[in-house]
Write a protein that holds these residues in place. Sequence first.
Motif, PDB file in Angstrom:
ATOM      1  N   GLY A 196       0.834  -1.197   0.000  1.00  0.00           N
ATOM      2  CA  GLY A 196       0.000   0.000   0.000  1.00  0.00           C
ATOM      3  C   GLY A 196       0.870   1.249   0.000  1.00  0.00           C
ATOM      4  N   THR A 197       0.239   2.386   0.106  1.00  0.00           N
ATOM      5  CA  THR A 197       0.973   3.650   0.015  1.00  0.00           C
ATOM      6  C   THR A 197       0.932   4.460   1.306  1.00  0.00           C
ATOM      7  N   ASP A 198       0.281   3.940   2.336  1.00  0.00           N
ATOM      8  CA  ASP A 198       0.108   4.719   3.566  1.00  0.00           C
ATOM      9  C   ASP A 198       0.930   4.203   4.744  1.00  0.00           C
ATOM     10  N   MET A 199       1.627   3.085   4.569  1.00  0.00           N
ATOM     11  CA  MET A 199       2.362   2.495   5.690  1.00  0.00           C
ATOM     12  C   MET A 199       3.694   3.210   5.902  1.00  0.00           C
ATOM     13  N   ASN A 200       4.046   3.422   7.167  1.00  0.00           N
ATOM     14  CA  ASN A 200       5.346   4.015   7.479  1.00  0.00           C
ATOM     15  C   ASN A 200       6.360   2.893   7.722  1.00  0.00           C
ATOM     16  N   PRO A 201       7.654   3.212   7.841  1.00  0.00           N
ATOM     17  CA  PRO A 201       8.674   2.162   7.998  1.00  0.00           C
ATOM     18  C   PRO A 201       8.426   1.216   9.171  1.00  0.00           C
ATOM     19  N   PHE A 202       7.867   1.707  10.261  1.00  0.00           N
ATOM     20  CA  PHE A 202       7.639   0.848  11.424  1.00  0.00           C
ATOM     21  C   PHE A 202       6.490  -0.133  11.183  1.00  0.00           C
ATOM     22  N   GLN A 203       5.562   0.233  10.305  1.00  0.00           N
ATOM     23  CA  GLN A 203       4.484  -0.689   9.942  1.00  0.00           C
ATOM     24  C   GLN A 203       4.945  -1.686   8.882  1.00  0.00           C
ATOM     25  N   ILE A 204       5.881  -1.262   8.054  1.00  0.00           N
ATOM     26  CA  ILE A 204       6.406  -2.135   7.000  1.00  0.00           C
ATOM     27  C   ILE A 204       7.389  -3.155   7.568  1.00  0.00           C
ATOM     28  N   GLU A 205       8.139  -2.765   8.567  1.00  0.00           N
ATOM     29  CA  GLU A 205       9.249  -3.566   9.093  1.00  0.00           C
ATOM     30  C   GLU A 205       8.890  -5.010   9.455  1.00  0.00           C
ATOM     31  N   PRO A 206       7.804  -5.289  10.192  1.00  0.00           N
ATOM     32  CA  PRO A 206       7.530  -6.680  10.584  1.00  0.00           C
ATOM     33  C   PRO A 206       7.335  -7.621   9.401  1.00  0.00           C
ATOM     34  N   ILE A 207       6.917  -7.069   8.246  1.00  0.00           N
ATOM     35  CA  ILE A 207       6.700  -7.893   7.057  1.00  0.00           C
ATOM     36  C   ILE A 207       7.963  -7.960   6.214  1.00  0.00           C
ATOM     37  N   TYR A 208       8.609  -6.825   6.033  1.00  0.00           N
ATOM     38  CA  TYR A 208       9.785  -6.745   5.163  1.00  0.00           C
ATOM     39  C   TYR A 208      11.009  -7.366   5.829  1.00  0.00           C
ATOM     40  N   CYS A 212      13.904  -7.871  12.411  1.00  0.00           N
ATOM     41  CA  CYS A 212      14.033  -6.479  12.860  1.00  0.00           C
ATOM     42  C   CYS A 212      12.761  -6.022  13.560  1.00  0.00           C
ATOM     43  N   GLY A 213      11.616  -6.467  13.033  1.00  0.00           N
ATOM     44  CA  GLY A 213      10.347  -6.091  13.640  1.00  0.00           C
ATOM     45  C   GLY A 213      10.177  -6.664  15.030  1.00  0.00           C
ATOM     46  N   ALA A 214      10.819  -7.825  15.268  1.00  0.00           N
ATOM     47  CA  ALA A 214      10.716  -8.468  16.578  1.00  0.00           C
ATOM     48  C   ALA A 214      11.722  -7.901  17.575  1.00  0.00           C
ATOM     49  N   SER A 215      12.659  -7.110  17.081  1.00  0.00           N
ATOM     50  CA  SER A 215      13.697  -6.551  17.954  1.00  0.00           C
ATOM     51  C   SER A 215      13.261  -5.209  18.525  1.00  0.00           C
ATOM     52  N   PRO A 216      13.490  -4.982  19.815  1.00  0.00           N
ATOM     53  CA  PRO A 216      13.132  -3.684  20.424  1.00  0.00           C
ATOM     54  C   PRO A 216      13.884  -2.508  19.789  1.00  0.00           C
ATOM     55  N   ALA A 217      15.034  -2.794  19.184  1.00  0.00           N
ATOM     56  CA  ALA A 217      15.836  -1.710  18.595  1.00  0.00           C
ATOM     57  C   ALA A 217      15.228  -1.191  17.300  1.00  0.00           C
ATOM     58  N   HIS A 218      14.458  -2.043  16.605  1.00  0.00           N
ATOM     59  CA  HIS A 218      13.847  -1.661  15.324  1.00  0.00           C
ATOM     60  C   HIS A 218      14.875  -1.000  14.408  1.00  0.00           C
ATOM     61  N   ALA A 219      15.990  -1.688  14.215  1.00  0.00           N
ATOM     62  CA  ALA A 219      17.095  -1.119  13.437  1.00  0.00           C
ATOM     63  C   ALA A 219      16.687  -0.810  12.003  1.00  0.00           C
ATOM     64  N   TRP A 220      15.902  -1.693  11.394  1.00  0.00           N
ATOM     65  CA  TRP A 220      15.498  -1.492   9.998  1.00  0.00           C
ATOM     66  C   TRP A 220      14.630  -0.244   9.865  1.00  0.00           C
ATOM     67  N   ALA A 221      13.572  -0.164  10.661  1.00  0.00           N
ATOM     68  CA  ALA A 221      12.642   0.972  10.572  1.00  0.00           C
ATOM     69  C   ALA A 221      13.331   2.283  10.927  1.00  0.00           C
ATOM     70  N   ASN A 222      14.170   2.255  11.949  1.00  0.00           N
ATOM     71  CA  ASN A 222      14.881   3.479  12.336  1.00  0.00           C
ATOM     72  C   ASN A 222      15.865   3.912  11.253  1.00  0.00           C
TER      73      ASN A 222
END
Length: 241
Positions: A196-208, A212-222
């Motif tokens: 979709g076109t409305d998701m931000n990096p933190f919403q995309i991270e668990p799928i992509y 990284c999505g499971a990590s508290p650091a969220h290195a990918w999204a950050n």
Amino acid sequence: MTNESEEQGKFISTLTNHSSNIFRVVALLILFVLYYFLLSPLVESFISKQIILVLRSGQKQTLNVLSPVFDVYANSKEYNLATYDGNLKSKSISNTKFFTIDPRVLAMNKFLQSYHSPMAASAETFVIEADKYGLDWRLLASISGVESAFGNITPKGSNNAWGWRGVNGNEDGWSMFTTWDDAIIHITERFSKGYGTDMNPFQIEPIYCPPCGASPAHAWANGVTRFMLELQYYLDNLEKI
């Protein structure tokens, strides 16, 4: 009486000289204030205009015609994108400060060049394809920064800066693209339809990037967010960069 008269005369003369000095100081202050508030801006403006005219006289700059078209204020040939893509149409003009280039293309090109990315010449493709599908123009390039250091670390000959799988895969499953432009065109379309076109990096991270999505650091999204903010800084400060 004579001495007293002389003393009075000297006293009056001293007062007169003192008053005269005060008058001169006050007059100078008034003149300074008048110059500072009334004449100084006009003089400085005139001098600045003359300097600019001298610097511009006889100079020629290159105007690139891209699509979509925006007016961008520019005084430097740093805004000439002909140096990064020989296929761009260009024409020569003189003594102008307007360039018909999408400022996002300028920002993207300068941003990718700063990371020595092989995709710098595809800056326009990033912007055009993002607009076509309603995607944030900064997103795909920022993801490539986290996934492959903007295309500098990829499977050999893949032109795949996103860790993308699912089309023309090599023996390890990574998608292979003929050119960077082909990759950007394909992935932008698939990404916009899949995420979709409305998701931000933190919403995309668990799928992509599930780990990284499971990590508290969220290195990918950050990381993606940081690059998006940096790209925005380039856009907002084009004349300074």
